[in-house]
Design an enzyme around this catalytic site. Structure first.
Site, short mmCIF file in Angstrom:
data_model
loop_
_atom_site.label_atom_id
_atom_site.label_comp_id
_atom_site.label_asym_id
_atom_site.label_seq_id
_atom_site.Cartn_x
_atom_site.Cartn_y
_atom_site.Cartn_z
N CYS A 1 12.39 -1.88 -28.81
CA CYS A 1 11.34 -1.32 -29.67
C CYS A 1 10.82 -2.35 -30.66
O CYS A 1 9.62 -2.41 -30.95
CB CYS A 1 11.85 -0.08 -30.40
N CYS B 1 11.72 2.66 -25.18
CA CYS B 1 13.12 3.01 -25.44
C CYS B 1 13.84 3.34 -24.12
O CYS B 1 13.41 4.23 -23.38
CB CYS B 1 13.21 4.21 -26.38
N CYS C 1 6.59 1.35 -29.44
CA CYS C 1 8.02 1.26 -29.76
C CYS C 1 8.79 2.45 -29.20
O CYS C 1 9.96 2.33 -28.85
CB CYS C 1 8.23 1.12 -31.27
N CYS D 1 22.16 2.60 -30.09
CA CYS D 1 21.20 1.53 -29.79
C CYS D 1 21.89 0.26 -29.30
O CYS D 1 21.32 -0.49 -28.50
CB CYS D 1 20.36 1.20 -31.03
N ASP E 1 7.33 18.78 -40.92
CA ASP E 1 6.64 17.52 -41.16
C ASP E 1 5.88 17.43 -42.49
O ASP E 1 5.99 16.43 -43.19
CB ASP E 1 5.68 17.22 -40.00
N CYS F 1 2.05 -1.11 -39.52
CA CYS F 1 2.22 -0.21 -38.38
C CYS F 1 0.86 0.34 -37.92
O CYS F 1 0.07 0.84 -38.73
CB CYS F 1 3.15 0.94 -38.77
#
Length: 382
Positions: free
Chosen positions: A196, A250, A246, A190, A136, A216
């Site tokens: 989402c 899912c 979001c 998807c 990350d 966001c």
């Protein structure tokens, strides 16, 4: 050591699963040539907000070999943090601050990196070569690379989606000088679903697969350092660190097994449903104590109190008035400004009284603006 690259790949995969990873895939280091252009387009639109570090290292981020030219193969790994409870269950709890699932337990950077290093040591002992591990914080585009390695696909919320683990995977990467056979890239599953996109409280998706960080809630409550733009304050509700909406809606999450058995990511009681009143009382030392070992610690006390004040202003709870008023005297301007907004929302009369004795003595222009905007809104309301 084995000379059979397929056998070595499968041995690495087996070891990764034994070390606690839920998914492991392989890709060539040049597997995503389109990523650099897509990154450039996104950065040029300004959608990264104040995250200048993304632009500063875009050459490295755009392709793995830009970061390490000697890399030949990528091992992409996922560790599940699927929550045992519905992440949206606290949406109506006005006095509670909602923390994103990933941050309710120990810092995932530490846990994933520890497992990556263990796998790296095993690989060196087994096959030699050079390698580097990433979690990350390095300029590595884990999501498209994970899709190329077959772990899943980038969903319309821009995060990785897995058929087996839904939207709940922490991602890590190992770059190696070894030539390992790649797995097949994963197809997009998807379809016509836009759950989402529809779930986002701030309309942060200008189009499917693209997120505008400036809108966001995760960006606003974690990365953004100044006052939160007023248009987003009410939609933030009681979210004080990140946003799961979001991800949580899912449909592929129904296949994700509860990862609570992985105790490393178990939610700490004080972070699963923290009381806003307790958070508003934190000074710097208390903040550090409460969030020790948590990824939340990196945003610092002032941003957390700012976020808690926005949630308090949305709560409608008169019981939060005393700590909100006390924070009008906070040393941090971003806290004082958020306290002004929260007070105006909770008690217009108390706000008018405080304005009469405080506003002229305020020296920070952003806080003065909070007073002025709130006064103007109060005048319109009358």
């Amino acid at each position: 050591m084995t000379d059979d690259p397929i056998a070595l790949r499968e041995a690495i995969r087996a070891e990764a699963l034994a070390l606690g990873f839920a998914a492991c895939g392989f890709a060539r280091a040049d597997a995503t040539p389109e990523s650099a252009a897509r990154l450039d387009e996104w950065l040029e639109s300004g959608a990264h907000g104040s995250m200048e570090w993304m632009e500063a290292r875009k050459t490295h981020r755009g392709r793995p070999q830009g970061l390490w030219p000697e890399s030949r193969s990528l091992i992409m790994l996922g560790m599940s943090y699927a929550p045992p409870e519905d992440p949206l269950r606290l949406a109506g709890e006005a006095g509670i601050g909602r923390i994103s699932v990933y941050a309710q337990g120990a810092d995932y950077h530490d846990i994933v990196k520890k497992a990556l290093k263990a796998l790296a040591r095993w690989m060196i002992d087994r096959a030699g070569g050079e390698l580097k591990v990433f979690v990350d914080t390095a300029p590595v585009m884990e999501k498209p690379l994970s899709a190329a390695a077959g772990l899943g696909w980038q969903g319309k919320h821009s995060n990785l989606v897995s058929r087996d683990h839904g939207s709940w995977l922490f991602l890590g990467a190992i770059m190696t000088s070894l030539d390992l056979p790649p797995d097949d890239a994963h197809d997009d599953r998807c379809g016509s679903c836009n759950a989402c996109q529809a779930a986002c409280p701030t309309d942060a998706f200008p189009r499917p697969y693209v997120v505008d960080a400036r809108r966001c809630i995760s960006y606003l409550t974690i990365e953004h350092q100044g006052p939160i733009p007023e248009e987003f304050r009410e939609p933030i509700g009681n979210r004080i660190y990140g946003c799961d909406d979001c991800l949580a809606v899912c449909p592929w999450n129904k296949f994700a097994e509860d990862a609570a058995a992985n105790r490393a990511f178990a939610a700490r009681a004080e972070l699963a449903a923290p009381e806003l009143g307790d958070l508003l009382a934190l000074d710097d030392a208390a903040f550090r104590a409460v969030f020790a070992g948590s990824p939340i610690k990196r945003i610092g006390r002032d941003r957390m109190i700012r976020n808690a004040l926005i949630a308090a202003g949305n709560s409608g709870l008169a019981g939060l008035l005393p700590p909100v008023r006390a924070l009008l005297d906070d040393p941090a301007a971003v806290v004082r400004g958020a306290a002004v907004w929260a007070l105006a929302r909770l008690d217009p009369s108390a706000f008018a009284a405080e304005h009469a004795c405080r506003a002229t003595g305020e020296g920070d222009v952003t806080v003065v603006n909070e007073w002025n905007v709130a006064v103007a809104k109060a005048a319109v309301a009358r």
